[in-house]
Write an enzyme that holds these catalytic residues in place. Sequence first.
Site, PDB file in Angstrom:
ATOM      1  N   ASP A  79     -43.214 -12.905 128.645  1.00  0.00           N
ATOM      2  CA  ASP A  79     -43.817 -12.530 129.921  1.00  0.00           C
ATOM      3  C   ASP A  79     -42.944 -13.099 131.037  1.00  0.00           C
ATOM      4  OD1 ASP A  79     -44.264 -15.176 130.182  1.00  0.00           O
ATOM      5  OD2 ASP A  79     -46.420 -15.082 130.073  1.00  0.00           O
ATOM      6  N   SER A  80     -43.262 -12.772 132.258  1.00  0.00           N
ATOM      7  CA  SER A  80     -42.378 -13.111 133.369  1.00  0.00           C
ATOM      8  C   SER A  80     -42.700 -14.452 133.989  1.00  0.00           C
ATOM      9  CB  SER A  80     -42.520 -12.050 134.449  1.00  0.00           C
ATOM     10  OG  SER A  80     -43.839 -12.093 134.980  1.00  0.00           O
ATOM     11  N   GLY A  81     -43.772 -15.073 133.562  1.00  0.00           N
ATOM     12  CA  GLY A  81     -44.176 -16.330 134.180  1.00  0.00           C
ATOM     13  C   GLY A  81     -45.106 -16.133 135.363  1.00  0.00           C
ATOM     14  N   ASP A 122     -44.310 -10.222 138.403  1.00  0.00           N
ATOM     15  CA  ASP A 122     -45.390  -9.564 139.140  1.00  0.00           C
ATOM     16  C   ASP A 122     -46.348 -10.599 139.697  1.00  0.00           C
ATOM     17  OD1 ASP A 122     -46.401 -10.438 136.691  1.00  0.00           O
ATOM     18  OD2 ASP A 122     -47.779  -8.756 136.476  1.00  0.00           O
ATOM     19  N   GLY A 165     -53.108  -7.457 134.863  1.00  0.00           N
ATOM     20  CA  GLY A 165     -54.215  -7.675 135.793  1.00  0.00           C
ATOM     21  C   GLY A 165     -55.562  -7.189 135.307  1.00  0.00           C
ATOM     22  N   ASP A 193     -51.441  -8.397 123.410  1.00  0.00           N
ATOM     23  CA  ASP A 193     -51.280  -9.818 123.125  1.00  0.00           C
ATOM     24  C   ASP A 193     -52.509 -10.508 123.671  1.00  0.00           C
ATOM     25  OD1 ASP A 193     -50.379  -9.751 126.086  1.00  0.00           O
ATOM     26  OD2 ASP A 193     -50.541 -11.888 125.635  1.00  0.00           O
TER      27      ASP A 193
END
Lengths: 378, 378
Positions: free
Chosen positions: A94-96, A148, A223, A273
């Site tokens: 994931d992007s953090g 994001d 989200g 996930d």
Amino acid sequence: MELTFIHEGTDRTTAARAGRITTDHGVIETPIFMPVGTVGSVKAVTQQQLREDVRAQIILGNTYHLYLRPGTDVLSQAGGLHRFNGWDRPILTDSGGYQVFSLAENRKITEEGVVFQSHIDGSRHLFTPENVMDTQRRIGADIIMAFDECPPYPAEYRYVRQSMDLTHRWLDRCIRRLAETSDAYGYTQNLFPIVQGGAFADLRQASSEYIASRGAAGNAIGGLSVGEPEETMYEMCALCCSILPDDRPRYLMGVGTPWNILECIALGIDMFDCVMPTRNGRNGMLFTTAGIINIRNKKWATDFSPVDPGLASSALAGYSKAYLRHLFVANEILGLTLASLQNLTFYLHLVREARAHIIAGDFGPWKEALIPTLKQRL
Amino acid sequence: MELTFIHEGTDRTTAARAGRITTDHGVIETPIFMPVGTVGSVKAVTQQQLREDVRAQIILGNTYHLYLRPGTDVLSQAGGLHRFNGWDRPILTDSGGYQVFSLAENRKITEEGVVFQSHIDGSRHLFTPENVMDTQRRIGADIIMAFDECPPYPAEYRYVRQSMDLTHRWLDRCIRRLAETSDAYGYTQNLFPIVQGGAFADLRQASSEYIASRGAAGNAIGGLSVGEPEETMYEMCALCCSILPDDRPRYLMGVGTPWNILECIALGIDMFDCVMPTRNGRNGMLFTTAGIINIRNKKWATDFSPVDPGLASSALAGYSKAYLRHLFVANEILGLTLASLQNLTFYLHLVREARAHIIAGDFGPWKEALIPTLKQRL
């Protein structure tokens, strides 16, 4: 080679599809559940158990956690996370973004990115779309998630719209950055952009259209499962699926219960996930083919039947409910391992079964018949 | 069938011997190390890992712990500990004596036995030689330890002598009780009496002679490795071995470091148990073929070599020192599992190597050459 996705079957009565994702670290048969390996370890489970017992095909790493510990320098020197943790199948990071908003302290968001303090030692850091792409490159993910903002639920329409627009601008910066940089370790690293838009249908539609227009190898929906009613989650998910391209995998982030997963497979989701199987497992909540078990309950004290008789080839086959309860009551670490193994093995079993029923064409009625069993508390 | 022991080799220059113990749950090749499964679980390790990775041949259970949790009623209903925890090889249970003195509260010792309060809930219990035999029967141990008092170190001569005499009288009651009762689950349960006598040579001699006179299938040495100097432990151990019969297995309780084990094998010991490999492992102390590692040390942060290159077929083969350090720094449960696996696998490897060298006749010089390596801190 860029990630590819082919359809291998479509359900007769739902939008569910079976597919095959190919990455440079191997094939992923979809629909798939991806165990969460936060800091490069799926908690309480060995990589051998993940391969042989859970039969995981891809695992997640968390950029926020790995960036803080062991840090990208160590991961670079190791030759990437696959070499570092010994997992040689695909990895998605994931992007953090989500962790920065849920874990970090004193975060401040600007057009440039997010300044935050580490939840571990209070040190200050800046995440930008560009440096988060660089970090995921260096971690060595096969699938890199766009940076994001994940707004909370509930949130004002105006805030969610502005946040979505920011996420879209950040996406373009992510795409540019990846185009300017090379794969870190010789295999292809594929970007998945993320749909946002909260619980607002028009924003979800706009975001899905924007994300779809980027032509990525796969697309994600973020989200959701952040506190909204389940029905809202399904509505938003269905809407996004109706817009995101059919010929690319769709990944619903952070979802969910076994029935959430089946319902969303029916809507056209391919990848999932969630920390639920491991986190709830460590709290003694077991997901089984027969329903939900609170293994600490006294009723299991002398129940010597297998933990889940419906999972014949499970690593848990030799252990009874009574033994597992005893391990929890006595605070034995082995209890955490066995409960995590049970839940992960069950989740992977569930998506394999779903896949078989999609290919057979009877996924819809199979899911409807199964969900009441999965939801019941034993 | 009563436990049998045959010699399979004798070292040329030491008293070390290789042997084969046969029980109704299978064979134990000696010298052997027995992992400690306190409450029916070797901490942080699955039974499959114990069998396949550690290659354990026999494990320990603690009567004190199992009596309190899950309790003998549950174990009886399960059909014994083997059925309860899924371990189908031999099991030895200690008598609870040591735990009563080290863990329990408000203990009071009389001729009859020991009254104590549970360390878990403060409930009051009485252990007597008779009921401890009954408990071990119901747990279903293949090897049952006599109920003894383990005096602390240092202790007054007079106290140790009285304690030893009490242990001997208790032994006779244990023997009587076992003669009056039957094996609980159809396989033979064998009593091992325990030599006491503290650090006093004349008491150790007297106790060894008394124990030897009982003609048990195997004999144990207790009350060592409780704080006395290593040299004293070796002296007492040598003295006991010189008296305990050569044709029965000798079990040194609660010992110890890798070099302690090699030195005591040289004195004629066949069986060992200790919490050190698991407990120290959980604290980040690794025993390896190359020496001792504190895996938390910063020096391992970018050492991507295998945890122990000398253990080729280990379950740890896929994991580097840097990864294991990271797991400890990040407080990941997997770190506890991998460290426990490393130490247990190494301990079992060490006794297998010792056995091979005894059979080859060169155990003495092999041990002398190896010990400095095992002791060094990397």
